[in-house]
Design a protein around this motif. Sequence first.
Motif, PDB file in Angstrom:
ATOM      1  N   ARG A  86     -28.452  -4.009  -8.325  1.00  0.00           N
ATOM      2  CA  ARG A  86     -28.245  -5.247  -7.572  1.00  0.00           C
ATOM      3  C   ARG A  86     -29.570  -5.940  -7.291  1.00  0.00           C
ATOM      4  N   GLU A  87     -30.592  -5.136  -7.058  1.00  0.00           N
ATOM      5  CA  GLU A  87     -31.921  -5.705  -6.824  1.00  0.00           C
ATOM      6  C   GLU A  87     -32.410  -6.443  -8.062  1.00  0.00           C
ATOM      7  N   LEU A  88     -32.102  -5.952  -9.244  1.00  0.00           N
ATOM      8  CA  LEU A  88     -32.533  -6.566 -10.507  1.00  0.00           C
ATOM      9  C   LEU A  88     -31.512  -7.565 -11.037  1.00  0.00           C
ATOM     10  N   SER A  89     -30.396  -7.766 -10.307  1.00  0.00           N
ATOM     11  CA  SER A  89     -29.306  -8.656 -10.740  1.00  0.00           C
ATOM     12  C   SER A  89     -28.771  -8.244 -12.113  1.00  0.00           C
ATOM     13  N   ASP A  90     -28.661  -6.954 -12.304  1.00  0.00           N
ATOM     14  CA  ASP A  90     -28.161  -6.391 -13.565  1.00  0.00           C
ATOM     15  C   ASP A  90     -26.662  -6.129 -13.393  1.00  0.00           C
ATOM     16  N   LYS A  91     -25.836  -7.070 -13.885  1.00  0.00           N
ATOM     17  CA  LYS A  91     -24.395  -6.956 -13.701  1.00  0.00           C
ATOM     18  C   LYS A  91     -23.817  -5.751 -14.448  1.00  0.00           C
TER      19      LYS A  91
END
Length: 633
Positions: free
Chosen positions: A118-123
């Motif tokens: 979530r921190e890296l916005s990796d869905k």
Amino acid sequence: MTDMDNSTCLELALEGERLCKAGDCRAGVAFFEAAIQAGTDDLRTLSAIYSQLGNAYFYLGEYTKAMQYHKHDLTLARTMGDRLGEAKASGNLGNTLKVMGRFDEAVLCCKRHLDISRELSDKVGEGRALYNLGNVFHAKGKHLGRLGQQDPGEFPEDVRNCLLTAVNYYEENLELMREIADRAAQGRACGNLGNTHYLLGSFTQAIKYHQERLNIAREFGDKAAERRAHSNLGNAHIFLGEFETAAEHYKKTLLLAQDLGDRAVEAQACYSLGNTYTLLRDYPTAIDYHLRHLRIAEELMDKVGEGRACWSLGNAHAAMGNHEKALHYAQRHLEISREIGDPTGEATAQMNLADLRRTLGVDSDGGCGGMGNSTKGHASEGDDDGLYGADSKARRRLSMERMDLLKLTPDVKHLHGKGRRQLHDMDAVWPRPLAGHPVVKRDMLPSFANGDDAMDEEESFFNLVTQFQSKRMDDQRCSLAIIDNKENQHASTLPSNIHESPSRLKEDLLDLIAGMQSRRMDEQRASLPRLPGLNNANPDILRRLSSEPAGEDAAALPDENFFEMLMRCQGTRLEDQRSALPDTSPRRHRGPTMPDEDFFSLIMRLQSGRLEDQRAEDPSPPLAANGAAATSS
């Protein structure tokens, strides 16, 4: 030389990856291990090797080694400051810990994976983390639920809480996969949601998700997933009482298993169909499917499956009135249950045998070899000797009189060497009796009584035994004399200054204790993390591995939350080393031809209803009935 090592390591790793993708994980592991032996100073190459090697060992079922390499991968990712690599390594480690049954540690690792994604916005990574968390709580709930014998929907509160948490994570995963339009991942989420709702007793919801799973499997032509969906749909319809619909799904399961060439799954489908037709009271069809299950179980040498098939066949034949065949299968069920050590199956078979023998009017001792025969055998062994009476003391004395008492004396070797001609001098070597007791003469011994039973001097006999026993106890006493003590024979190896002053001896003793304590402390020291395959580790890497922050690099080192997670993981290791209490719960046996759901409780309830229907009511006396009627009026 370093460039050559790096090139060799990379080539070996690429070949290992190719073999693993081809399905030969064992050969791939050999190449990865060779790559580590060659070594490299490229941290990213080494991290990839750790990850691949951990996955390969996981596939091979060697979970301890898989965990070790995923831990190495996590350590190296954090050392390099690779957040994405850290997330993936945490997810892999969480999956491995889940399979090993270390659910709390697995939750910590999977949550770390979720937070970083979530921190890296990796869905994609977020979806995998949510899916993994659902799997951990689902597995934990099933693990806790196996400790009892509850049906779906009847689990205790702690199990329900785990399953509800799993549902929440699966629903988040499904919503995210719909957002990114990943149909394959949607199918997996629907299948797990259906399984979890089934365990919670929400059978209608389970059918909804399993139907969606079936549709997605058909889109991809995934016959294995389609087969699982049909089987799960049949299980859910069974608990809704829709047996005909369940049978249709099980038949499709059977056809798909035959197409896939999976004999074990084919046997499972036959077993489920046999149980379904038993619930429909179509016993001839049930017998056909159970016979197919029995043949495959025998082919695959599945004793658990054989026993359950015999139990089912016995019930079906009994329901049809074929009591002789039912007796045959009940006997086989008993023999197999004893062979595999299944006390529940053994007790069930014994009750069925007793009911069938009463129905057939067969003697309970004929052909079973049960408890009655064994008890009778023991009794006959006790009655073989006519000398034994009811008095236990007399039985003990007469058994002792059969022994050659000369063999008990301490002088037996001396007498044996000189022959029997000296036996008339036995009184000279016989031990002196205790004060107040008569002397035991040679002619009083059973060995020379010539069959005479006149030896009733019981007190003299036990006096004799007491003297012999006291001699044996004296032989076992340790002497206080240092010279004669064998334990102190090593005294000659002590230092020559043993007779020096007390202060000198005290110093020597303290030095000895200090040496021993220092060795113990050395054994307890924690060594720096060692990463196999890492060549020419520079001081900066070693400093990072030892977690010694200095200057600006301190911000790149592991944070306090990570160390708190590690401390909690280490705390659970202590719990893993505790010895568990003995397992008093009944053992649950499952073979390869047995499905997860065999509806044992449903069949047992059906059988108990049949037993109630067959009971004869005790006729009440007419006068009592009239009296009761007169009283009520």
